[in-house]
Design an enzyme around this catalytic site. Structure first.
Site, short mmCIF file in Angstrom:
data_model
loop_
_atom_site.label_atom_id
_atom_site.label_comp_id
_atom_site.label_asym_id
_atom_site.label_seq_id
_atom_site.Cartn_x
_atom_site.Cartn_y
_atom_site.Cartn_z
N VAL A 484 0.84 -1.20 0.00
CA VAL A 484 0.00 0.00 0.00
C VAL A 484 0.87 1.26 0.00
O VAL A 484 0.62 2.21 -0.73
CB VAL A 484 -0.96 0.01 1.20
CG1 VAL A 484 -1.73 1.33 1.26
CG2 VAL A 484 -1.93 -1.16 1.13
N LYS A 587 -5.87 0.23 12.04
CA LYS A 587 -7.15 0.32 12.77
C LYS A 587 -7.01 0.21 14.28
O LYS A 587 -7.98 0.39 15.01
CB LYS A 587 -8.08 -0.81 12.29
CG LYS A 587 -8.62 -0.62 10.89
CD LYS A 587 -9.59 -1.69 10.50
CE LYS A 587 -8.92 -2.96 10.07
NZ LYS A 587 -8.23 -2.85 8.78
N VAL A 617 -12.13 1.83 7.45
CA VAL A 617 -13.37 1.16 7.04
C VAL A 617 -13.58 1.40 5.55
O VAL A 617 -13.69 2.54 5.11
CB VAL A 617 -14.59 1.70 7.82
CG1 VAL A 617 -15.86 0.97 7.38
CG2 VAL A 617 -14.38 1.57 9.32
N LEU A 621 -13.25 3.86 0.11
CA LEU A 621 -14.63 4.35 0.09
C LEU A 621 -14.83 5.46 1.13
O LEU A 621 -14.29 5.36 2.24
CB LEU A 621 -15.61 3.21 0.39
CG LEU A 621 -15.65 2.06 -0.63
CD1 LEU A 621 -16.59 0.96 -0.14
CD2 LEU A 621 -16.09 2.58 -1.98
N GLY A 672 -3.55 -12.52 -2.04
CA GLY A 672 -3.36 -11.37 -1.16
C GLY A 672 -4.63 -10.77 -0.60
O GLY A 672 -4.61 -9.67 -0.04
N GLU A 675 -4.91 -12.03 5.19
CA GLU A 675 -3.62 -11.97 5.85
C GLU A 675 -2.91 -13.31 5.65
O GLU A 675 -3.53 -14.31 5.27
CB GLU A 675 -3.82 -11.72 7.36
CG GLU A 675 -4.46 -10.39 7.68
CD GLU A 675 -3.56 -9.21 7.40
OE1 GLU A 675 -2.32 -9.38 7.38
OE2 GLU A 675 -4.10 -8.11 7.16
N LYS A 690 -14.02 -2.76 12.45
CA LYS A 690 -14.56 -1.74 11.55
C LYS A 690 -15.92 -1.23 12.02
O LYS A 690 -16.18 -0.02 12.03
CB LYS A 690 -14.66 -2.31 10.13
CG LYS A 690 -13.31 -2.55 9.47
CD LYS A 690 -13.46 -3.21 8.10
CE LYS A 690 -12.10 -3.44 7.46
NZ LYS A 690 -12.22 -4.10 6.14
N GLY A 805 -7.68 -3.85 -1.50
CA GLY A 805 -6.72 -3.68 -2.58
C GLY A 805 -5.78 -2.53 -2.32
O GLY A 805 -6.16 -1.51 -1.72
#
Length: 823
Positions: A484, A587, A617, A621, A672, A675, A690, A805
């Protein structure tokens, strides 16, 4: 006639002196000029060093003297490097070398005398310092003569007459002006060369004009003969909007008034010595500051009136090494004489006051002085007010050190509202604490005392506010540069130019860290080669990275956490307390102990530093942002229903009677979506975290232990000793997993792992979703969140899209960074 003054850097080398000569030859074509020169760069300091060593009986003074010899010899050799091929030039070279040798031998004798008598009086010091300008002017004069330039040499000591206040002599203008006028009226040479800084008393003793004395020499001559222009040639292209060494965006100021120039000089702009302005101000003679190394640059012109420009602020300046002293006590209120006694005491000790401020209650007087004078000032003031201190009428003088003054300056500031508001709000947003404020009645400057560690950040922030085209620089410090993190860096690199051009946002990654190494760079990390820079960085440390960020103390700093590490989450508070915003993909902080979650929220407000975690979360989005807007606008969240695990959605979308649960989970792990240990996803703990975050953002104080979790995995699967053993249980228990699918299929339902929040309670678990439900056709790794609120009681607000992703998660982090930039 024009007067040109060249500073130490301009005459500091043979290369630069050749540039000076080119400037003189060009300018003398149009008008006669007088040229004042400083000592060769660094020589005045070396002269002082040698004298102090000699006075202290330290034989190292001879080494310093040799360095002075060597420096002048190098300059001469550079100016006459071709003399062996020209008989006349060689003769001039030898004559100059002999003359400089003679002067340096005089200097040696003077230093030897100081060593023998172990004393350096002000009078002797002036004689010693006069050698610097005498040597440089002699070298330049003879070089000009060797090149057949029409030049005359005049020792300024024969023109400028002073009192006997050695080291900072006061000019007798009545005699001095007559001397200068008589000389220049009778001189016809195209160029007259004079040493700056030096003068003689009415008794014929060598004196000097103090710091910046060469500028002052040039101004005295310009005023005496009503020159057309005074040019100050230095190594920068004029006076800058602020210190270019600290602010890269600083630019030369084209025009200044005399008063603005004096203010900027007083508050630390070292290009111009403040008293220089005074002789020419009365005569309204323009001053032009030019760059010897770039003579074609426009420079700065200082005149009585300037043309109006876009900003009422002309410059931002600073003075370093300031101490703030405070005299305070109830016994001062309504009692006259405290100020008089205070300032008389400082005057007697020759302690210069840089800034004064007094509260309207008369309870205290604050003033800024040089750090070097602070100890002495405290001693003498406490002695003078010893009686009042003993009676507890006033407190012993309070001294704060390691401070600096910053000043916003401009003639037109008084006609514009909001300058001080912009100044102080900008400093406040960047957590720059202000210790004292002063503003003159003319409103030409607003000054503030701040800690010296905040100067760079303060100047950059103010410069951005007042001079830059509303471009806001964001300094990013990223920890966690895996999949990421790498995508985020790519996105920033790709969008940098677009953001700067279209939204006036400048993004700079100033720090990167992974679990092994870290790299921090004030100038920013080259995003084309960041991997190599990180690989060659120092050993990684959470505290070390934090300390680097704090030490740089850059404006608009943002710490970005792209890890799942408890220790990183637990350090957020330290960043927020230093007004460093936090953007978290992690998180743990928001779904852990609610006291820590609340503490971070409070710190964010208290220190005006954003704490954003949109990617907690739904990855990219806008789930949390939408929820916050609903709550902020007064809506109330009644129910939340959501599918929040892209990995679980992928698994149950691909699991059917023709596949095995083992195969689907294995595929999800290899691609992927889960985990490395898939139980972390399949247990539902990630989904529980979340929905807990959403519940908290809705205003409900829940802990993770308050959530109900319906775990569909078998006990053997959860208790397996390793990931390999876990996969074996999936094969063994395939019949059980197929029964889950068969139950849903028989009811024409889809299996979805659902999170729910309703009436203050939350739960997560596997559900059979009937056809027609918004969750039924959810494909791939998509997430969906439905908000039922007072405003959306029957038809919910729905947010749907890719919830997992690297690219979408990176884009969610990027969006949080842009939110901070737009704040």
């Amino acid at each position: 006639m024009k007067i040109l003054k060249f500073g130490g850097t301009s005459v500091g080398s043979a290369e630069n002196i050749n540039k000076v000569i080119s400037i003189l030859e060009q300018q003398s074509k149009d008008t006669n000029i007088a040229v004042v020169v400083s000592a060769v760069g660094g020589i005045t300091d070396k002269l002082l060093e040698a004298a102090n060593l000699a006075c202290n009986k330290d034989l190292e003074y001879k080494q310093t003297y040799n360095a002075i010899w060597s420096q002048h010899s190098k300059v001469i050799e550079g100016l006459f490097e071709n003399s062996d091929h020209d008989k006349n030039l060689k003769k001039s070279h030898e004559a100059l070398y002999d003359l400089i040798s003679e002067k340096l031998n005089e200097l040696k004798s003077l230093l030897d005398g100081i060593y023998l008598i172990n004393e350096l009086s002000p009078k002797t010091k002036d004689k010693l310092l006069s050698f610097g300008e005498a040597l440089s002017s002699t070298i330049i004069y003879h070089t000009l003569k060797s090149r057949q330039v029409d030049v005359a040499y005049k020792n300024a000591q024969e023109l400028i007459v002073t009192d006997s206040n050695f080291n900072n002599a006061i000019v007798n203008f009545e005699i001095t002006n007559i001397n200068i006028q008589l000389y220049f009226n009778s001189n016809s040479n195209a160029i007259v060369l004079l040493p700056g800084f030096v003068s003689k008393s009415v008794h014929g003793e060598i004196t000097t004009l103090g710091r910046g004395g060469s500028d002052y020499t040039a101004a005295i001559i310009a005023a005496a003969i009503d020159a057309d222009e005074l040019q100050i040639w230095t190594d920068v292209s004029g006076m800058y909007t602020t210190n270019p060494k600290l602010v890269k965006q600083a630019a030369p100021i084209v025009e200044l008034s005399y008063q603005e120039a004096v203010e900027l000089s007083h508050f630390g702009a070292k290009v111009l010595y403040p008293p220089t302005v005074m002789p020419v101000l009365k005569k309204k003679i323009p001053i032009v500051i030019k760059n010897t190394l770039d003579p074609e640059a426009l420079g700065t012109t200082i005149t009585e009136n300037t043309q109006p420009n876009g900003s009422p602020v002309k410059g931002i300046s600073n003075i370093e090494n300031i101490a703030l002293l405070t005299l305070q006590g109830n016994g001062m209120v309504g009692v006259p004489g405290f100020g008089k006694r205070l300032f008389e005491t400082l005057a007697q000790e020759k302690i210069n006051i840089v800034l004064i401020t007094q509260s309207s209650s008369e309870h205290s007087i604050c003033f800024g002085i040089s750090d070097n004078d602070a100890k002495r000032a405290k001693e003498v003031i406490d002695t003078v007010f010893e009686y009042e201190i003993q009676l507890l009428k006033i407190d012993p003088i309070i001294v704060e050190t390691d401070l600096s003054i910053i000043a916003v300056i401009g003639d037109k500031m008084k006609n514009h509202q909001g300058i001080s508001g912009k100044m102080f709000s900008t400093l406040g947003k960047n957590n720059v604490n202000i210790r004292a404020i002063a503003q003159g009645a003319s409103e030409r400057n607003i000054s503030a005392i701040i800690h010296k560690n905040d100067v760079k950040k303060a100047l950059n922030s103010l410069h951005e506010q007042f001079f830059e085209i509303k471009t806001k620089q964001i300094n990013l410090f990223i920890t966690g540069v895996g999949n990421v993190g790498e995508r985020l860096i790519e996105q920033i690199h790709q969008q940098k130019s677009y953001l700067k051009e279209n939204f006036k946002i400048s993004l700079k990654i100033a720090g990167l860290s992974n679990s092994r190494t870290m790299v921090v760079n004030d100038d920013g990390i080259n995003l084309k080669h960041w991997k190599q820079q990180l690989e060659n960085g120092e050993k990684a440390s959470l505290k070390g990275f934090l300390n680097h960020v704090k030490k740089l103390n850059l404006r608009n700093s943002v710490f970005v956490d792209i890890t799942a590490n408890d220790a990183v989450a637990n350090i957020y508070g330290d960043y927020l307390k230093h007004s460093i915003s936090v953007v978290a993909c992690n998180k743990i902080a928001c779904s852990g102990n609610i006291e820590y979650y609340n503490e971070l929220k409070i710190l964010s407000r208290q220190y005006n530093a954003a704490f954003l975690f949109e990617t907690n979360v739904g990855a990219g989005l806008p789930v949390i942002d939408t929820l916050n807007h609903l709550v902020t606008s007064g809506d109330k969240i009644n129910t939340i229903q959501a599918v929040l695990s892209g990995s679980l959605n992928f698994i149950f979308n691909n699991f059917n009677a023709e596949t095995t649960f083992y195969d689907v989970v294995k595929q999800a792990q290899e691609e992927g979506y889960t985990e490395p240990d898939p139980r972390i996803d399949l247990s539902g703990i990630d989904v529980a975290r979340k929905v807990l975050i959403l519940a908290r953002e809705s205003g409900h104080a829940l802990e993770l232990s308050d959530l109900e979790s319906d775990n569909f995995l078998t006990n053997d699967a959860m208790e397996a000793a390793s990931v390999e053993d876990f996969f074996k249980t999936l094969i063994k228990d395939e019949t059980y997993y197929q029964s889950l699918f068969k139950s849903a299929e028989d009811k024409n339902c889809q299996l979805k792992f659902v999170a729910e929040f309703n009436n203050g309670k939350a739960k997560v678990g596997l559900q059979e979703i009937p056809e027609g439900h918004p969750f039924y056709n959810l494909k791939g790794k998509d997430n969906i969140v439905m908000f039922y609120t007072q405003r959306y009681p029957e038809q919910p607000m729905i947010i749907k899209g890719a919830g997992a992703g690297a690219d979408v998660t990176a884009s969610g982090l990027f969006a949080d960074i842009i939110r901070i930039a737009n704040n």
